[in-house]
Motif scaffolding. Structure first.
Motif, PDB file in Angstrom:
ATOM      1  N   HIS A 102       0.878  -1.166   0.000  1.00 19.11           N
ATOM      2  CA  HIS A 102       0.000   0.000   0.000  1.00 19.11           C
ATOM      3  C   HIS A 102       0.916   1.217   0.000  1.00 19.11           C
ATOM      4  CE1 HIS A 102      -3.493   2.354   2.120  1.00 19.11           C
ATOM      5  NE2 HIS A 102      -2.808   3.117   1.274  1.00 19.11           N
ATOM      6  N   LEU A 103       0.866   2.013  -1.052  1.00 20.50           N
ATOM      7  CA  LEU A 103       1.738   3.183  -1.140  1.00 20.50           C
ATOM      8  C   LEU A 103       0.918   4.433  -0.817  1.00 20.50           C
ATOM      9  CD1 LEU A 103       3.536   2.212  -4.479  1.00 20.50           C
ATOM     10  CD2 LEU A 103       4.256   1.717  -2.123  1.00 20.50           C
ATOM     11  N   PHE A 104       1.448   5.260   0.058  1.00 21.26           N
ATOM     12  CA  PHE A 104       0.742   6.472   0.487  1.00 21.26           C
ATOM     13  C   PHE A 104       1.682   7.654   0.259  1.00 21.26           C
ATOM     14  CE2 PHE A 104      -1.274   8.701   4.444  1.00 21.26           C
ATOM     15  CZ  PHE A 104      -1.832   9.650   3.612  1.00 21.26           C
ATOM     16  N   ASP A 105       1.349   8.479  -0.712  1.00 24.16           N
ATOM     17  CA  ASP A 105       2.172   9.651  -1.019  1.00 24.16           C
ATOM     18  C   ASP A 105       1.604  10.857  -0.265  1.00 24.16           C
ATOM     19  OD1 ASP A 105       3.585  11.757  -2.015  1.00 24.16           O
ATOM     20  OD2 ASP A 105       3.392  11.175  -4.128  1.00 24.16           O
ATOM     21  N   ARG A 106       2.178  11.113   0.879  1.00 26.75           N
ATOM     22  CA  ARG A 106       1.647  12.179   1.746  1.00 26.75           C
ATOM     23  C   ARG A 106       1.779  13.572   1.119  1.00 26.75           C
ATOM     24  NH1 ARG A 106       3.092   8.160   5.017  1.00 26.75           N
ATOM     25  NH2 ARG A 106       1.827   7.751   6.861  1.00 26.75           N
ATOM     26  N   ALA A 107       2.714  13.731   0.211  1.00 27.87           N
ATOM     27  CA  ALA A 107       2.889  15.043  -0.425  1.00 27.87           C
ATOM     28  C   ALA A 107       1.644  15.433  -1.231  1.00 27.87           C
ATOM     29  CB  ALA A 107       4.115  15.018  -1.325  1.00 27.87           C
ATOM     30  N   LEU A 108       0.861  14.438  -1.666  1.00 25.61           N
ATOM     31  CA  LEU A 108      -0.351  14.738  -2.441  1.00 25.61           C
ATOM     32  C   LEU A 108      -1.562  15.028  -1.551  1.00 25.61           C
ATOM     33  CD1 LEU A 108      -0.078  11.923  -5.172  1.00 25.61           C
ATOM     34  CD2 LEU A 108       0.488  14.352  -5.409  1.00 25.61           C
ATOM     35  N   CYS A 109      -1.479  14.648  -0.295  1.00 30.21           N
ATOM     36  CA  CYS A 109      -2.643  14.712   0.599  1.00 30.21           C
ATOM     37  C   CYS A 109      -3.032  16.153   0.925  1.00 30.21           C
ATOM     38  CB  CYS A 109      -2.326  13.952   1.882  1.00 30.21           C
ATOM     39  SG  CYS A 109      -3.638  14.048   3.115  1.00 30.21           S
ATOM     40  N   GLN A 110      -4.331  16.432   0.886  1.00 29.05           N
ATOM     41  CA  GLN A 110      -4.811  17.758   1.277  1.00 29.05           C
ATOM     42  C   GLN A 110      -5.617  17.696   2.569  1.00 29.05           C
ATOM     43  OE1 GLN A 110      -7.152  18.924  -2.109  1.00 29.05           O
ATOM     44  NE2 GLN A 110      -8.815  17.518  -1.595  1.00 29.05           N
ATOM     45  N   GLY A 111      -5.590  16.547   3.231  1.00 30.56           N
ATOM     46  CA  GLY A 111      -6.185  16.441   4.572  1.00 30.56           C
ATOM     47  C   GLY A 111      -7.700  16.442   4.619  1.00 30.56           C
ATOM     48  N   CYS A 112      -8.378  15.993   3.545  1.00 32.38           N
ATOM     49  CA  CYS A 112      -9.848  16.046   3.529  1.00 32.38           C
ATOM     50  C   CYS A 112     -10.491  14.971   4.405  1.00 32.38           C
ATOM     51  CB  CYS A 112     -10.359  15.918   2.095  1.00 32.38           C
ATOM     52  SG  CYS A 112     -10.133  14.249   1.419  1.00 32.38           S
ATOM     53  N   ARG A 113      -9.770  13.947   4.738  1.00 35.11           N
ATOM     54  CA  ARG A 113     -10.203  12.854   5.633  1.00 35.11           C
ATOM     55  C   ARG A 113     -11.185  11.867   4.985  1.00 35.11           C
ATOM     56  NH1 ARG A 113     -11.227  15.154  11.616  1.00 35.11           N
ATOM     57  NH2 ARG A 113     -12.290  16.862  10.625  1.00 35.11           N
ATOM     58  N   ALA A 114     -11.377  11.973   3.679  1.00 33.86           N
ATOM     59  CA  ALA A 114     -12.305  11.032   3.023  1.00 33.86           C
ATOM     60  C   ALA A 114     -11.811   9.601   3.193  1.00 33.86           C
ATOM     61  CB  ALA A 114     -12.426  11.385   1.537  1.00 33.86           C
ATOM     62  N   CYS A 115     -10.512   9.396   3.123  1.00 34.71           N
ATOM     63  CA  CYS A 115      -9.963   8.033   3.243  1.00 34.71           C
ATOM     64  C   CYS A 115     -10.152   7.500   4.661  1.00 34.71           C
ATOM     65  CB  CYS A 115      -8.497   7.998   2.837  1.00 34.71           C
ATOM     66  SG  CYS A 115      -7.444   9.097   3.797  1.00 34.71           S
ATOM     67  N   VAL A 116     -10.062   8.372   5.640  1.00 33.21           N
ATOM     68  CA  VAL A 116     -10.246   7.946   7.036  1.00 33.21           C
ATOM     69  C   VAL A 116     -11.673   7.437   7.221  1.00 33.21           C
ATOM     70  CG1 VAL A 116     -10.241   8.701   9.445  1.00 33.21           C
ATOM     71  CG2 VAL A 116      -8.532   9.619   7.854  1.00 33.21           C
ATOM     72  N   ALA A 117     -12.625   8.192   6.672  1.00 29.50           N
ATOM     73  CA  ALA A 117     -14.030   7.794   6.792  1.00 29.50           C
ATOM     74  C   ALA A 117     -14.293   6.479   6.068  1.00 29.50           C
ATOM     75  CB  ALA A 117     -14.923   8.900   6.229  1.00 29.50           C
ATOM     76  N   ALA A 118     -13.570   6.249   4.975  1.00 26.25           N
ATOM     77  CA  ALA A 118     -13.827   5.034   4.179  1.00 26.25           C
ATOM     78  C   ALA A 118     -13.136   3.795   4.743  1.00 26.25           C
ATOM     79  CB  ALA A 118     -13.345   5.266   2.741  1.00 26.25           C
ATOM     80  N   CYS A 119     -12.126   3.996   5.571  1.00 26.59           N
ATOM     81  CA  CYS A 119     -11.318   2.858   6.058  1.00 26.59           C
ATOM     82  C   CYS A 119     -12.024   2.182   7.232  1.00 26.59           C
ATOM     83  CB  CYS A 119      -9.940   3.346   6.479  1.00 26.59           C
ATOM     84  SG  CYS A 119      -8.896   2.017   7.098  1.00 26.59           S
ATOM     85  N   CYS A 120     -12.354   0.903   7.060  1.00 31.27           N
ATOM     86  CA  CYS A 120     -13.122   0.219   8.114  1.00 31.27           C
ATOM     87  C   CYS A 120     -12.204  -0.525   9.088  1.00 31.27           C
ATOM     88  CB  CYS A 120     -14.118  -0.757   7.496  1.00 31.27           C
ATOM     89  SG  CYS A 120     -13.283  -2.036   6.551  1.00 31.27           S
ATOM     90  N   SER A 121     -10.902  -0.509   8.842  1.00 33.13           N
ATOM     91  CA  SER A 121     -10.011  -1.305   9.699  1.00 33.13           C
ATOM     92  C   SER A 121      -9.235  -0.466  10.705  1.00 33.13           C
ATOM     93  CB  SER A 121      -9.017  -2.076   8.829  1.00 33.13           C
ATOM     94  OG  SER A 121      -8.048  -1.177   8.326  1.00 33.13           O
ATOM     95  N   GLY A 122      -9.417   0.846  10.680  1.00 27.89           N
ATOM     96  CA  GLY A 122      -8.686   1.709  11.613  1.00 27.89           C
ATOM     97  C   GLY A 122      -7.237   1.919  11.210  1.00 27.89           C
ATOM     98  N   ALA A 123      -6.903   1.649   9.943  1.00 28.82           N
ATOM     99  CA  ALA A 123      -5.514   1.825   9.501  1.00 28.82           C
ATOM    100  C   ALA A 123      -5.172   3.291   9.229  1.00 28.82           C
ATOM    101  CB  ALA A 123      -5.269   1.007   8.231  1.00 28.82           C
ATOM    102  N   LEU A 124      -6.188   4.128   9.096  1.00 30.35           N
ATOM    103  CA  LEU A 124      -5.953   5.552   8.827  1.00 30.35           C
ATOM    104  C   LEU A 124      -6.599   6.384   9.929  1.00 30.35           C
ATOM    105  CD1 LEU A 124      -6.814   5.439   5.019  1.00 30.35           C
ATOM    106  CD2 LEU A 124      -4.526   5.655   6.005  1.00 30.35           C
ATOM    107  N   GLU A 125      -5.873   7.391  10.375  1.00 39.52           N
ATOM    108  CA  GLU A 125      -6.373   8.241  11.468  1.00 39.52           C
ATOM    109  C   GLU A 125      -5.978   9.678  11.190  1.00 39.52           C
ATOM    110  OE1 GLU A 125      -4.825   7.773  15.453  1.00 39.52           O
ATOM    111  OE2 GLU A 125      -5.837   5.840  15.612  1.00 39.52           O
TER     112      GLU A 125
END
Ligand code: SF4
Ligand code: SF4
Ligand code: SF4
Length: 300
Positions: free
Chosen positions: A80-103
Motif C-alpha cells: 500500500h503506497l501512500f504519497d503524503r505530499a499529495l494529501c490535502q487532509g480532507c479525511r475522506a480516506c479515514v471515513a472510508a477505512c473500516c479497519s482503523g488503519a488511517l487516522e
C-alpha cells in the motif's frame, strides 16, 4: 472568543497521573515551534492535518484508493503506497477505512466540546486534579488556549500547562492568572546544544519563565535527561542557577529519555528516530540526581 472558534486538538487523555498533581485530563493541542530530536509527540508538531497510516491494520480493501480525490493512496500487488505530499487532509480516506488503519492527527473542537470530555473526569479530581494543556506547545494557539483556560476558571476546574516556553511574551499577563501550575520543559542550559537539538535559541524561553515567576506563576521544572547530549555539567549548573533564581518553583523533575517517541514517526511516514544510546541507565540518573541535590535543588 467567538462561540464557534475551533481548537486544533490531537488527543484528549483521561485519568492521567503524571501531568501535574492528582488525576488530570490532558488535552494535547496541535502545533509546536520546536523540533526536538527526542520528541515523544511528533504528530503534535505540525499545525497541518496529517493522516496517520498503520500498515499492520491495513487489509488491502482499496476503499481509500477509491475515495481519495488526489490519488495519494495506491495499492500494488504487495504494498500500500501512500504519497503524503499529495494529501490535502480532507479525511475522506479515514471515513472510508473500516479497519482503523488511517487516522487524522487533528480534530477541530470547540471549548464546549473539549470540556464535555473533561467534565467526565471531574468527579475524580479531588482538591488537586484538573485539566492539563499539553502538546505540542499549547501557546502555539494562544487565543484558543486562553479561551479554554478562562472557561476552566469560570467552572472552577484546576489548570496546569505543560510548556516548552517558546511563545509570544505579550500573552503572559493574561495567561499567568489562569494557570495553577506551569510544567516547564527545561531542555538544555547550553545555548548551542539547545539550538542544535531543538531548532530554537533558549533565551526567549528563559525570559518567559522568569517573567512567569515574577508575575507569581507557580512552576515545576521538568528536565529530560538525554545521555551523551545534555547530561553534562554545564546543563546541571544551568538548572541550579535557574532554580536558585526562581521564587515560585516547587521542585525539579528529571525525566529519563526513552526511545518510544521514535516509533511514533512511522505512521507519519518518517523513520523511527529513537536512539537507544541516548537512554540513561539507572546509575546515570542517580548520578545526575546526586549532582543536582549537591547544588541545593529540590528534586522530585
Ligand atoms: S485525507 Fe483526503 S487527500 Fe489525503 S489521502 Fe485521504 S482522501 Fe486523499
Ligand atoms: S481503506 Fe484502510 S484497510 Fe482499506 S486499503 Fe485503505 S488503509 Fe488499507
Ligand atoms: S517542545 Fe515538546 S512537542 Fe515540541 S518538538 Fe519538543 S518535545 Fe516535541
Amino acid at each position: 472568543m467567538k462561540k464557534d472558534n475551533l481548537i486544533s486538538v490531537t488527543e484528549i487523555q483521561r485519568f492521567c497521573m503524571h501531568d501535574g498533581p492528582g488525576v488530570r485530563t490532558t488535552v494535547f493541542l496541535k502545533g509546536c515551534p520546536l523540533r526536538c530530536a527526542w520528541c515523544h509527540n511528533p504528530e503534535t508538531q505540525s499545525t497541518a492535518q496529517q493522516i496517520l497510516y498503520y500498515p499492520q491494520k491495513c487489509i488491502g480493501c482499496g476503499a481509500c484508493v477509491a475515495v481519495c480525490p488526489r490519488g495519494a493512496h495506491r495499492l500494488t500487488e504487495d504494498a500500500h503506497l501512500f504519497d503524503r505530499a499529495l494529501c490535502q487532509g480532507c479525511r475522506a480516506c479515514v471515513a472510508a477505512c473500516c479497519s482503523g488503519a488511517l487516522e487524522p492527527s487533528r480534530k477541530e473542537m470547540t471549548v464546549e466540546e473539549i470540556l464535555t470530555v473533561v467534565e467526565k473526569d471531574r468527579a475524580f479530581y479531588g482538591a488537586l486534579g484538573g485539566i492539563t494543556l499539553s502538546g505540542g506547545e499549547p501557546m502555539a494557539q494562544p487565543e484558543n488556549a486562553l479561551a479554554l483556560l478562562r472557561e476552566c476558571r469560570r467552572r472552577g476546574i484546576g489548570t496546569a500547562m505543560e510548556t516548552c516556553g517558546y511563545f509570544d511574551a505579550s500573552y503572559l499577563e493574561a495567561l499567568v492568572p489562569l494557570v495553577d501550575l506551569f510544567l516547564w520543559d527545561f531542555k538544555d542550559g547550553n545555548p548551542a546544544r539547545h539550538r542544535e537539538y531543538t531548532g530554537v535559541d533558549p533565551a526567549r524561553i528563559r525570559q518567559n519563565l522568569c517573567r512567569v515567576d515574577a508575575l507569581g506563576g507557580v512552576s515545576v521544572l521538568r528536565c529530560i535527561m538525554v545521555k551523551g547530549v545534555n547530561m553534562q555539567e554545564d546543563h546541571y549548573e544551568a538548572i541550579a542557577s535557574l532554580w536558585h533564581s526562581l521564587q515560585h518553583c516547587k521542585h525539579v523533575e528529571l525525566l529519563p529519555y526513552h526511545a518510544y517517541g521514535g516509533s511514533k514517526m512511522i505512521p507519519l511516514g518518517m523513520e523511527d528516530n529513537g536512539r537507544r544510546e541516548w537512554i540513561p541507565s539507572e546509575e546515570d540518573m542517580e548520578t545526575a540526581k546526586n549532582i543536582l541535590i549537591k547544588k541545593g535543588i529540590r528534586l522530585k
